[in-house]
Motif scaffolding. Structure first.
Motif, PDB file in Angstrom:
ATOM      1  N   UNK A   1       0.912  -1.201  -0.057  1.00 19.50           N
ATOM      2  CA  UNK A   1      -0.015  -0.136  -0.033  1.00 19.50           C
ATOM      3  C   UNK A   1       0.937   1.168   0.139  1.00 19.50           C
ATOM      4  N   UNK A   2       1.828   1.366   0.701  1.00 22.33           N
ATOM      5  CA  UNK A   2       2.848   2.558   1.010  1.00 22.33           C
ATOM      6  C   UNK A   2       3.411   2.767  -0.404  1.00 22.33           C
ATOM      7  N   UNK A   3       3.919   2.029  -1.117  1.00 25.32           N
ATOM      8  CA  UNK A   3       4.429   2.214  -2.502  1.00 25.32           C
ATOM      9  C   UNK A   3       3.499   2.600  -3.369  1.00 25.32           C
ATOM     10  N   UNK A   4       2.517   1.811  -3.385  1.00 25.75           N
ATOM     11  CA  UNK A   4       1.332   2.066  -4.417  1.00 25.75           C
ATOM     12  C   UNK A   4       0.734   3.751  -4.070  1.00 25.75           C
ATOM     13  N   UNK A   5       0.652   3.840  -2.803  1.00 27.73           N
ATOM     14  CA  UNK A   5       0.073   5.331  -2.592  1.00 27.73           C
ATOM     15  C   UNK A   5       1.164   6.387  -3.115  1.00 27.73           C
ATOM     16  N   UNK A   6       2.615   6.142  -2.651  1.00 28.78           N
ATOM     17  CA  UNK A   6       3.441   7.167  -3.101  1.00 28.78           C
ATOM     18  C   UNK A   6       3.729   7.203  -4.748  1.00 28.78           C
TER      19      UNK A   6
ATOM     20  N   UNK B   1      -4.107   1.910  -9.775  1.00 33.70           N
ATOM     21  CA  UNK B   1      -5.392   1.626  -9.391  1.00 33.70           C
ATOM     22  C   UNK B   1      -6.076   0.323  -9.831  1.00 33.70           C
ATOM     23  N   UNK B   2      -5.927  -0.088 -10.846  1.00 36.81           N
ATOM     24  CA  UNK B   2      -6.633  -1.556 -11.436  1.00 36.81           C
ATOM     25  C   UNK B   2      -5.802  -2.553 -10.784  1.00 36.81           C
ATOM     26  N   UNK B   3      -4.306  -2.497 -10.523  1.00 38.04           N
ATOM     27  CA  UNK B   3      -3.548  -3.344  -9.960  1.00 38.04           C
ATOM     28  C   UNK B   3      -4.017  -3.515  -8.341  1.00 38.04           C
ATOM     29  N   UNK B   4      -4.064  -2.268  -7.776  1.00 34.06           N
ATOM     30  CA  UNK B   4      -4.500  -2.191  -6.459  1.00 34.06           C
ATOM     31  C   UNK B   4      -6.030  -2.993  -5.950  1.00 34.06           C
ATOM     32  N   UNK B   5      -6.919  -2.927  -7.002  1.00 32.40           N
ATOM     33  CA  UNK B   5      -8.296  -3.541  -6.865  1.00 32.40           C
ATOM     34  C   UNK B   5      -8.165  -4.798  -6.794  1.00 32.40           C
ATOM     35  N   UNK B   6      -7.209  -5.339  -7.567  1.00 34.87           N
ATOM     36  CA  UNK B   6      -6.989  -6.938  -7.636  1.00 34.87           C
ATOM     37  C   UNK B   6      -6.119  -7.550  -6.679  1.00 34.87           C
ATOM     38  N   UNK B   7      -5.345  -6.788  -5.825  1.00 32.81           N
ATOM     39  CA  UNK B   7      -4.345  -7.236  -4.680  1.00 32.81           C
ATOM     40  C   UNK B   7      -5.099  -7.681  -3.511  1.00 32.81           C
ATOM     41  N   UNK B   8      -6.222  -7.551  -3.229  1.00 29.34           N
ATOM     42  CA  UNK B   8      -6.924  -8.157  -1.872  1.00 29.34           C
ATOM     43  C   UNK B   8      -6.365  -7.136  -0.818  1.00 29.34           C
ATOM     44  N   UNK B   9      -6.350  -5.763  -0.935  1.00 28.77           N
ATOM     45  CA  UNK B   9      -6.138  -5.252   0.218  1.00 28.77           C
ATOM     46  C   UNK B   9      -7.574  -4.692   1.044  1.00 28.77           C
ATOM     47  N   UNK B  10      -7.401  -4.564   2.323  1.00 23.95           N
ATOM     48  CA  UNK B  10      -8.678  -4.321   2.990  1.00 23.95           C
ATOM     49  C   UNK B  10      -9.235  -2.937   2.529  1.00 23.95           C
TER      50      UNK B  10
ATOM     51  N   UNK C   1      -9.442   2.192  -0.136  1.00 21.65           N
ATOM     52  CA  UNK C   1     -10.219   3.658  -0.054  1.00 21.65           C
ATOM     53  C   UNK C   1      -9.214   4.777  -0.251  1.00 21.65           C
ATOM     54  N   UNK C   2      -8.215   4.555   0.484  1.00 20.28           N
ATOM     55  CA  UNK C   2      -7.081   5.512   0.707  1.00 20.28           C
ATOM     56  C   UNK C   2      -6.444   5.441  -0.538  1.00 20.28           C
ATOM     57  N   UNK C   3      -6.137   4.464  -1.148  1.00 15.19           N
ATOM     58  CA  UNK C   3      -5.568   4.297  -2.596  1.00 15.19           C
ATOM     59  C   UNK C   3      -6.628   5.255  -3.609  1.00 15.19           C
ATOM     60  N   UNK C   4      -7.748   4.899  -3.480  1.00 16.23           N
ATOM     61  CA  UNK C   4      -8.553   5.471  -4.507  1.00 16.23           C
ATOM     62  C   UNK C   4      -8.765   7.020  -4.113  1.00 16.23           C
TER      63      UNK C   4
END
Length: 446
Positions: A376-381, A410-419, A424-427
Motif C-alpha cells: 500500500x505505501x509504495x502504491x500510494x507514493x 488503481x486497477x492493480x490495487x483493486x485486484x491485490x486483496x487490500x482491506x 479507499x485510501x488508494x482511491x
C-alpha cells in the motif's frame, strides 16, 4: 570525434585502474626526480629535518612495508564493499561506485606512496665510505605517508556512506538530473506556442524513402552507448544524403541489425557505410551519456530489488519513487530533445527519433508498479508522484502517459486483496492525481 573522446574519457574515469594507475606512475616519477633534486640542493634543509643514513634506510624500509600492507587492506575493504553493493543494489550500479573519486584516489595514493618508498630505498647507498642521503626525498616520504593516512580516513568514512542504499539512490538520481540537463538543455516556455521542431522531424521520418535506401548494419552485439551526431551530419552533407538513425543510445543491437538507413543509396558506398558505423559507440552496459533512461532504470532496479520477498524494504522503494518524481517533474518542464539536424544550407541531413517524455514515464513506473501491487505505501507514493509531476506536464501526450499509469496503479490495487480502508485510501490518492492531471490537461488544451 568529440563524442568518441568523451565516451572514452567516461569509460576510463569510471574504471578502477585509471586514477590508481596514473598516481602510481606519478609515484615512480617522484622517486626518480626528487633524489636528483637532492643532489642539486644538498644541505639546504635545516639540521632538525635531516636524518642519518641508517635512520633514513630504516625509516623508508619500514614505511614501504607498512604502506604495502595498508594498500592490501584498502583493496580488501574495497572488494568487500563492492560485493555488498552488488548484492544489495545490483551489479549495474557498480559503475557509480567505481566512478567515485575518493575510492580511486585512495587506492592510487596508497599505491603511489608504496612504490615511491620502495624505489627510494635504492638511492640511499654508500659509495667510497660516504652515504648519499636524499634528505628532501625522505622528508617527502613522511609527508606522503601522512597524506595517505588522511586519505584512508576519508575513504573509510565515504565507503560506509556509499554502501547505504539511500546514498546510492541519491547518487543515481544526481546522475539522472545531470543527464536531463545535458540531453534536454532548454526549459519549456509555458506561454510559447508549440514548437514546429517535433512535427518537422516526424514529417521527415515518415517521408523517408525506404525503397531507395540502404542499411548500415551493426558490426557486433552490444548496447549503443553514444552516437557521434556531428560526424554523421558532416558525412551526410559531403555525400548529399539523408540519414535516419534506427538504433538510439540505450538500444541493444545484434550483429547485422540496422543502425542507420541512408537515402538515396546511390551516393553511399560500402566504405561510407563502414565509416558511418564507426560513429556508433558500443559497450556491454548502458550509460547515461546520451541515454536518460539508463539512470531511470538504475533507480527502478534499486526499488524493485527492495520490493523483492528476500529484502522486503518498502522504505527504499519509496525513496526511489520520490527521487524519480522530482527528476521527472524537471524533465516534464523541458523542451523535447532535438530530432532533426540540418546542414549549413538548411537541408535535412539526420533524423533521430527523440525519446519522448511518455517513454521515460513508462520506464520509471512500469516495473515498480508491477512489483508493488500488494504494498500500500509504495502504491500510494506512486500516485503521489503522479500528482506531483502533473503540474509540469505541458502537452496532451505527457498528461495521457501519466493518466494511463495512474489508471493501471488503481486497477492493480483493486485486484491485490487490500482491506477496504487501504483500498479507499488508494482511491482517494488516485482521485487527487486525476484532478491534478485534469488541470494539466485543461492547460495543455488551452
Amino acid at each position: 570525434m568529440r563524442t568518441r573522446l568523451v565516451n572514452l574519457w567516461l569509460s576510463f574515469s569510471s574504471s578502477f585502474w585509471f586514477v590508481p594507475g596514473v598516481l602510481m606512475v606519478a609515484g615512480i616519477g617522484l622517486a626518480i626526480l626528487l633524489p636528483e633534486v637532492d643532489r642539486q640542493i644538498a644541505g639546504v634543509l635545516p639540521t632538525f629535518l635531516r636524518v642519518t643514513g641508517d635512520t633514513a634506510r630504516t625509516t623508508i624500509s619500514t614505511l614501504a612495508g607498512a604502506m604495502v600492507t595498508v594498500t592490501g587492506i584498502v583493496f580488501s575493504t574495497t572488494t568487500v564493499a563492492i560485493s555488498i553493493t552488488a548484492a544489495q543494489q545490483g551489479p549495474r550500479l557498480l559503475r557509480n561506485f567505481f566512478a567515485k573519486a575518493v575510492t580511486q584516489t585512495t587506492l592510487g595514493v596508497c599505491l603511489a606512496v608504496s612504490v615511491y618508498c620502495l624505489l627510494l630505498l635504492r638511492t640511499i647507498d654508500e659509495r667510497e665510505g660516504e652515504f648519499f642521503i636524499p634528505q628532501v626525498s625522505v622528508l617527502a616520504a613522511y609527508l606522503f605517508v601522512l597524506g595517505a593516512l588522511l586519505a584512508i580516513l576519508v575513504f573509510t568514512h565515504q565507503v560506509a556512506g556509499l554502501m547505504q542504499t539511500q546514498n546510492v539512490a541519491s547518487d543515481v538520481a544526481d546522475d539522472l538530473d545531470s543527464a536531463i540537463r545535458r540531453l534536454y538543455p532548454d526549459a519549456m516556455d509555458p506561454d510559447a506556442e508549440e514548437s514546429d521542431d517535433s512535427p518537422a522531424w516526424r514529417k521527415c521520418w515518415e517521408g523517408f524513402d525506404d525503397e531507395a535506401s540502404r542499411a548500415v548494419s551493426a558490426p557486433g552485439d552490444g548496447y549503443v552507448q553514444a552516437i557521434d551526431i556531428d560526424g554523421l551530419v558532416r558525412m551526410a552533407k559531403s555525400r548529399d544524403v539523408l540519414l535516419r538513425v534506427e538504433a538510439r543510445p540505450g538500444d541493444y543491437v545484434r550483429e547485422g541489425d540496422c543502425l542507420l538507413s541512408v537515402t538515396p543509396e546511390d551516393g553511399f558506398d560500402d566504405d561510407d557505410a563502414k565509416q558511418a558505423g564507426v560513429a556508433f559507440m558500443f559497450g556491454k552496459l548502458r550509460t547515461p551519456q546520451q541515454d536518460v533512461e539508463c539512470a531511470v532504470l538504475e533507480l527502478v532496479e534499486i526499488s524493485v530489488r527492495a520490493l523483492s520477498p528476500g529484502i522486503n524494504d518498502p522504505f527504499t522503494a519509496v525513496t526511489c519513487v520520490d527521487r524519480l518524481s522530482g527528476s521527472l517533474r524537471r524533465l516534464a518542464g523541458r523542451k523535447p530533445a532535438q530530432g532533426l539536424w540540418r546542414d549549413d544550407g538548411d537541408e535535412a541531413r539526420l533524423i533521430v527519433k527523440p525519446r519522448a517524455f511518455a517513454d521515460v514515464v513508462d520506464a520509471a513506473f512500469n516495473q515498480i508498479r508491477q512489483h508493488s501491487r500488494t504494498d500500500v505505501s509504495v502504491t500510494v507514493r506512486l500516485l503521489q508522484a503522479i500528482e506531483a509531476i502533473a503540474p509540469a506536464a505541458r502537452d496532451a501526450e505527457s498528461v495521457e502517459a501519466l493518466d494511463r499509469q495512474a489508471g493501471m496503479i488503481l486497477a492493480a490495487a483493486r485486484t491485490a486483496g487490500h482491506p477496504k480502508q487501504d483500498l479507499k485510501d488508494i482511491e482517494d490518492f488516485y482521485n487527487r492525481a486525476v484532478r491534478s492531471l485534469g488541470t494539466s490537461a485543461d492547460a495543455a488544451a488551452s
